[in-house]
Design a protein around this motif. Structure first.
Motif, mmCIF file in Angstrom:
data_model
loop_
_atom_site.group_PDB
_atom_site.id
_atom_site.type_symbol
_atom_site.label_atom_id
_atom_site.label_comp_id
_atom_site.label_asym_id
_atom_site.label_seq_id
_atom_site.Cartn_x
_atom_site.Cartn_y
_atom_site.Cartn_z
ATOM 1 N N ARG A 114 -7.451 -32.740 62.316
ATOM 2 C CA ARG A 114 -7.482 -34.203 62.389
ATOM 3 C C ARG A 114 -7.176 -34.831 61.035
ATOM 4 O O ARG A 114 -6.407 -35.799 60.943
ATOM 5 N N THR A 115 -7.782 -34.279 59.986
ATOM 6 C CA THR A 115 -7.565 -34.834 58.656
ATOM 7 C C THR A 115 -6.133 -34.616 58.199
ATOM 8 O O THR A 115 -5.528 -35.481 57.554
ATOM 9 N N ALA A 116 -5.575 -33.449 58.523
ATOM 10 C CA ALA A 116 -4.173 -33.180 58.179
ATOM 11 C C ALA A 116 -3.248 -34.139 58.915
ATOM 12 O O ALA A 116 -2.269 -34.644 58.336
ATOM 13 N N GLN A 117 -3.552 -34.406 60.187
ATOM 14 C CA GLN A 117 -2.758 -35.368 60.941
ATOM 15 C C GLN A 117 -2.868 -36.759 60.333
ATOM 16 O O GLN A 117 -1.896 -37.513 60.290
ATOM 17 N N ALA A 118 -4.083 -37.109 59.863
ATOM 18 C CA ALA A 118 -4.280 -38.422 59.240
ATOM 19 C C ALA A 118 -3.453 -38.555 57.970
ATOM 20 O O ALA A 118 -2.955 -39.640 57.649
ATOM 21 N N MET A 119 -3.290 -37.449 57.237
ATOM 22 C CA MET A 119 -2.486 -37.502 56.019
ATOM 23 C C MET A 119 -1.018 -37.782 56.334
ATOM 24 O O MET A 119 -0.291 -38.352 55.513
ATOM 25 N N ARG A 120 -0.586 -37.405 57.524
ATOM 26 C CA ARG A 120 0.815 -37.635 57.907
ATOM 27 C C ARG A 120 1.001 -38.951 58.639
ATOM 28 O O ARG A 120 1.967 -39.678 58.399
ATOM 29 N N PHE A 121 0.079 -39.260 59.556
ATOM 30 C CA PHE A 121 0.295 -40.399 60.443
ATOM 31 C C PHE A 121 -0.814 -41.457 60.378
ATOM 32 O O PHE A 121 -0.663 -42.518 60.977
#
Length: 308
Positions: A91-98
């Motif tokens: 989730r955090t990695a996705q937040a860094m992208r989107f």
């Protein structure tokens, strides 16, 4: 006394030698008894410790059942921890992208004492933890983080260099005005005359990483004005019966409020994270049931604001 000891004693010819041998046997027996008592005490302590641990584990399992959480000491515990860590990391990695960015401005080191900076870092660690556990986390930006600053040294010390390098956040010495369009930036400060009545998903909100025990009023507002940025304050006066005192909130309280208003769009839910010691409750809750002369008292209209 064993048969062997008796034979040895009978073979001694003088009174003094028999006396010394008996004394030796007495000392030997005393040591033996002391070792036995020590072993019994050790065994009793171990049993008591195991019993206490078992009772504690049982109580934790009962609490886990009541709260709907995982049971302690089960074969699924390690698997669950690994899976949860992967999920939160994803989730955090996705937040860094989107995800929507949110900025913490770390440019206030010169305005704080060492103790205040240490408290700020503690709160920033809470911020990272709450954001990482959120259903839809922000993309965290720690901006103006100079390599030789006390902020950076304390963060690396607390996390450890290896963990710090793996954190799924953007930490940079760059200024946020060089990273985002100026028209998207909104500086959140308690001294702003503008009320944040609705959450805008297209904006980049900025929070000053400042723990100010001496209450230097207007510090972050002056910083925002100098940079010609839009400012806003949380609608604390509009929703909460705030008698007196500064409306400064801790950084971890701010991130929980911002995460909730982003997800739910309801200030009543988001402002639950304002400590109750600071206010006397919500205006709506206090007024909606009060009646005077058969007429309901007026409830402020802006209480009906919601995020569209």
């Amino acid at each position: 006394m064993t048969e062997e000891d008796l034979q040895t004693l009978a073979g001694l010819t003088t009174k003094s030698s028999r006396k010394k041998y008996l004394k030796y046997l007495a000392v030997k027996e005393g040591h033996k008894q002391a070792r036995k008592e020590k072993q019994q005490k050790k065994k009793a302590d171990k049993e008591a410790s195991m019993k206490q641990r078992k009772e504690l584990e049982n109580s934790e399992e009962e609490e886990g059942d009541q709260d709907g959480h995982r049971l302690k000491n089960t074969m699924f515990l390690q698997f669950w921890d690994r899976t949860l860590d992967k999920l939160l990391g994803w989730r955090t990695a996705q937040a860094m992208r989107f995800g929507q960015p949110i900025v913490f401005d770390l440019s206030y080191a010169s305005n704080m004492s060492r103790r205040e900076i240490e408290n700020t870092v503690s709160q920033l660690m809470e911020v990272e933890g709450w954001n990482r556990r959120a259903t839809e986390p922000f993309h965290l930006h720690f901006c103006n983080l100079q390599p030789d600053s006390l902020y950076k040294k304390e963060l690396v010390k607390r996390y450890g260099a290896e963990t710090w390098d793996r954190l799924l956040i953007t930490s940079t010495e760059q200024h946020y005005i060089d990273m985002f369009p100026r028209e998207q930036l909104v500086y959140l400060t308690a001294d702003s005359p503008n009320v944040l009545r609705s959450f805008d998903h297209s904006k980049v909100y900025i929070i000053g990483a400042l723990v100010d025990k001496s209450i230097q009023s207007g510090l972050s507002l002056a910083n925002a004005k100098r940079l010609k940025l839009a400012t806003a304050r949380l609608p604390l006066d509009e929703y909460l019966h705030w008698e007196m005192g500064a409306k400064n909130l801790t950084l971890d309280q701010m991130i929980r409020i911002m995460l909730t208003i982003k997800d739910s769009g309801k200030w009543e839910e988001a402002l639950q994270f304002v400590p109750k010691r600071k206010h006397d409750g919500f205006y709506q809750r206090q007024t909606q049931t009060e009646v005077s002369n058969d007429r309901p008292r007026i409830v402020k209209k802006h209480q009906e604001n919601r995020i569209k």
